[in-house]
Design a protein around this motif. Sequence first.
Motif, mmCIF file in Angstrom:
data_model
loop_
_atom_site.group_PDB
_atom_site.id
_atom_site.type_symbol
_atom_site.label_atom_id
_atom_site.label_comp_id
_atom_site.label_asym_id
_atom_site.label_seq_id
_atom_site.Cartn_x
_atom_site.Cartn_y
_atom_site.Cartn_z
ATOM 1 N N THR A 1 39.719 -12.469 -13.202
ATOM 2 C CA THR A 1 40.364 -12.300 -14.501
ATOM 3 C C THR A 1 39.386 -11.804 -15.564
ATOM 4 O OG1 THR A 1 39.972 -14.644 -14.977
ATOM 5 C CG2 THR A 1 42.122 -14.057 -14.078
ATOM 6 N N GLU A 2 38.097 -11.998 -15.335
ATOM 7 C CA GLU A 2 37.117 -11.650 -16.358
ATOM 8 C C GLU A 2 36.551 -10.237 -16.217
ATOM 9 O OE1 GLU A 2 35.160 -13.789 -12.982
ATOM 10 O OE2 GLU A 2 36.709 -14.420 -14.348
ATOM 11 N N SER A 3 37.081 -9.445 -15.291
ATOM 12 C CA SER A 3 36.573 -8.094 -15.079
ATOM 13 C C SER A 3 37.665 -7.068 -15.340
ATOM 14 C CB SER A 3 36.055 -7.947 -13.643
ATOM 15 O OG SER A 3 35.694 -6.610 -13.387
ATOM 16 N N GLU A 4 37.313 -5.995 -16.039
ATOM 17 C CA GLU A 4 38.266 -4.910 -16.272
ATOM 18 C C GLU A 4 38.364 -3.994 -15.065
ATOM 19 O OE1 GLU A 4 37.768 -2.668 -19.863
ATOM 20 O OE2 GLU A 4 37.381 -4.465 -21.037
ATOM 21 N N THR A 5 37.328 -3.962 -14.237
ATOM 22 C CA THR A 5 37.284 -3.040 -13.112
ATOM 23 C C THR A 5 37.662 -3.707 -11.798
ATOM 24 O OG1 THR A 5 35.530 -1.835 -14.252
ATOM 25 C CG2 THR A 5 35.841 -1.344 -11.936
ATOM 26 N N VAL A 6 37.159 -4.912 -11.546
ATOM 27 C CA VAL A 6 37.431 -5.617 -10.293
ATOM 28 C C VAL A 6 38.631 -6.537 -10.506
ATOM 29 C CG1 VAL A 6 36.506 -7.149 -8.517
ATOM 30 C CG2 VAL A 6 34.981 -5.540 -9.679
ATOM 31 N N ASN A 7 39.736 -6.218 -9.830
ATOM 32 C CA ASN A 7 40.960 -7.004 -9.968
ATOM 33 C C ASN A 7 40.943 -8.228 -9.054
ATOM 34 O OD1 ASN A 7 42.062 -5.037 -11.750
ATOM 35 N ND2 ASN A 7 42.504 -3.789 -9.957
ATOM 36 N N HIS A 8 40.531 -8.021 -7.813
ATOM 37 C CA HIS A 8 40.353 -9.107 -6.856
ATOM 38 C C HIS A 8 39.509 -8.591 -5.704
ATOM 39 C CE1 HIS A 8 44.335 -7.268 -5.949
ATOM 40 N NE2 HIS A 8 43.892 -7.279 -4.719
ATOM 41 N N TYR A 9 39.048 -9.537 -4.878
ATOM 42 C CA TYR A 9 38.246 -9.120 -3.736
ATOM 43 C C TYR A 9 38.552 -9.982 -2.525
ATOM 44 C CZ TYR A 9 34.965 -12.997 -4.625
ATOM 45 O OH TYR A 9 34.397 -14.235 -4.797
ATOM 46 N N TYR A 10 38.187 -9.436 -1.368
ATOM 47 C CA TYR A 10 38.352 -10.124 -0.094
ATOM 48 C C TYR A 10 36.982 -10.184 0.567
ATOM 49 C CZ TYR A 10 43.231 -8.714 -0.695
ATOM 50 O OH TYR A 10 44.494 -8.512 -1.193
ATOM 51 N N LYS A 11 36.629 -11.330 1.077
ATOM 52 C CA LYS A 11 35.397 -11.462 1.842
ATOM 53 C C LYS A 11 35.678 -10.963 3.255
ATOM 54 C CE LYS A 11 32.652 -15.048 0.896
ATOM 55 N NZ LYS A 11 32.013 -16.378 0.933
ATOM 56 N N LEU A 12 34.752 -10.190 3.804
ATOM 57 C CA LEU A 12 34.880 -9.691 5.174
ATOM 58 C C LEU A 12 33.969 -10.501 6.087
ATOM 59 C CD1 LEU A 12 34.816 -5.860 4.455
ATOM 60 C CD2 LEU A 12 36.790 -7.255 5.058
ATOM 61 N N HIS A 13 34.459 -10.810 7.270
ATOM 62 C CA HIS A 13 33.699 -11.632 8.210
ATOM 63 C C HIS A 13 33.417 -10.860 9.484
ATOM 64 C CE1 HIS A 13 34.553 -15.041 5.631
ATOM 65 N NE2 HIS A 13 35.832 -14.694 5.649
ATOM 66 N N ILE A 14 32.227 -11.087 10.022
ATOM 67 C CA ILE A 14 31.871 -10.572 11.336
ATOM 68 C C ILE A 14 31.731 -11.776 12.265
ATOM 69 C CG2 ILE A 14 30.829 -8.418 10.543
ATOM 70 C CD1 ILE A 14 28.107 -9.713 10.636
ATOM 71 N N ALA A 15 31.281 -11.563 13.469
ATOM 72 C CA ALA A 15 31.189 -12.630 14.482
ATOM 73 C C ALA A 15 30.559 -13.899 13.913
ATOM 74 C CB ALA A 15 30.384 -12.144 15.679
ATOM 75 N N GLY A 16 31.155 -15.032 14.240
ATOM 76 C CA GLY A 16 30.620 -16.318 13.816
ATOM 77 C C GLY A 16 30.929 -16.669 12.377
ATOM 78 N N GLY A 17 31.820 -15.925 11.729
ATOM 79 C CA GLY A 17 32.189 -16.228 10.351
ATOM 80 C C GLY A 17 31.173 -15.789 9.317
ATOM 81 N N VAL A 18 30.173 -15.015 9.730
ATOM 82 C CA VAL A 18 29.149 -14.522 8.804
ATOM 83 C C VAL A 18 29.764 -13.475 7.880
ATOM 84 C CG1 VAL A 18 26.939 -13.286 8.678
ATOM 85 C CG2 VAL A 18 27.341 -14.944 10.508
ATOM 86 N N THR A 19 29.392 -13.529 6.609
ATOM 87 C CA THR A 19 29.892 -12.546 5.649
ATOM 88 C C THR A 19 29.293 -11.183 5.966
ATOM 89 O OG1 THR A 19 30.128 -14.216 3.928
ATOM 90 C CG2 THR A 19 30.030 -11.915 3.206
ATOM 91 N N GLY A 20 30.185 -10.236 6.272
ATOM 92 C CA GLY A 20 29.737 -8.883 6.603
ATOM 93 C C GLY A 20 29.903 -7.913 5.454
ATOM 94 N N GLY A 21 30.612 -8.341 4.422
ATOM 95 C CA GLY A 21 30.820 -7.479 3.274
ATOM 96 C C GLY A 21 32.009 -7.939 2.456
ATOM 97 N N TYR A 22 32.476 -7.041 1.599
ATOM 98 C CA TYR A 22 33.577 -7.344 0.697
ATOM 99 C C TYR A 22 34.461 -6.113 0.533
ATOM 100 C CZ TYR A 22 30.451 -11.129 -0.619
ATOM 101 O OH TYR A 22 29.623 -12.229 -0.590
ATOM 102 N N ILE A 23 35.744 -6.352 0.378
ATOM 103 C CA ILE A 23 36.661 -5.301 -0.055
ATOM 104 C C ILE A 23 37.059 -5.653 -1.479
ATOM 105 C CG2 ILE A 23 38.918 -4.220 0.195
ATOM 106 C CD1 ILE A 23 38.765 -4.670 3.167
ATOM 107 N N LEU A 24 36.926 -4.683 -2.370
ATOM 108 C CA LEU A 24 37.288 -4.886 -3.769
ATOM 109 C C LEU A 24 38.480 -4.024 -4.125
ATOM 110 C CD1 LEU A 24 34.414 -6.071 -3.693
ATOM 111 C CD2 LEU A 24 33.981 -4.962 -5.857
ATOM 112 N N ASP A 25 39.382 -4.585 -4.893
ATOM 113 C CA ASP A 25 40.487 -3.840 -5.488
ATOM 114 C C ASP A 25 39.992 -3.454 -6.881
ATOM 115 O OD1 ASP A 25 42.818 -2.807 -6.517
ATOM 116 O OD2 ASP A 25 43.893 -4.705 -6.549
ATOM 117 N N LEU A 26 39.797 -2.149 -7.091
ATOM 118 C CA LEU A 26 39.173 -1.658 -8.319
ATOM 119 C C LEU A 26 40.147 -0.857 -9.176
ATOM 120 C CD1 LEU A 26 35.946 -0.307 -6.589
ATOM 121 C CD2 LEU A 26 36.133 -2.419 -7.906
ATOM 122 N N SER A 27 39.903 -0.857 -10.472
ATOM 123 C CA SER A 27 40.666 -0.040 -11.411
ATOM 124 C C SER A 27 39.726 0.924 -12.110
ATOM 125 C CB SER A 27 41.341 -0.916 -12.477
ATOM 126 O OG SER A 27 42.281 -1.761 -11.890
#
Length: 185
Positions: free
Chosen positions: A61-87
């Motif tokens: 809610t505090e960003s004009e550009t980033v509306n929401h994001y999703y954490k991406l997981h690789i094997a073992g639940g390790v964070t492999g990256g992020y997908i951002l919904d941007l404006s």
Amino acid sequence: MKKYIKVVLVLTSICAVAAVLLALVNSVTAPIISLHEEEAAMKALEEVSCGMEIGDRTDMTESETVNHYYKLHIAGGVTGGYILDLSGKGYGGALALVACYDPNGKLLAAKIVSENETPGVGKKATLSGYMDKFIGKGTQFPIPTAKRMLTDEEAIAVSGATMTFTGVSKALAAGSEFVKSLGGK
């Protein structure tokens, strides 16, 4: 006078019937449209996920550009990256993008999901290959936000669509900075 009252009543009745019919059509089509929008959004996320598992959505809610994001997981639940919904803002108005970043802020994939740009000029941003000038940037090399940061060939490709390029590039650069601020969490 009675003639005018009759005309007003007839027109009011026609408007009331039309309003009821529109409400009925909306109640039937709204769930179908919503389902279609959800499917299109999920398809866009999968296209940029780079084969990683898409986690839960986190709203911003505090960003004009980033509306929401999703954490991406690789094997073992390790964070492999992020997908951002941007404006962003292009020549034709609002731009909506989804972009995938590694945990350090490097852009891995991006796609415009909604725009209203000029056909033949700004619409080039939706074509395959347009995002290539941004992919792989954001860590060692910054995401180009000005034409002078592009090769001559890339600058010619965005010629005539400066506002679209600026809107896309600033949204992607802001996304990279946002991911860096997460620190891989």
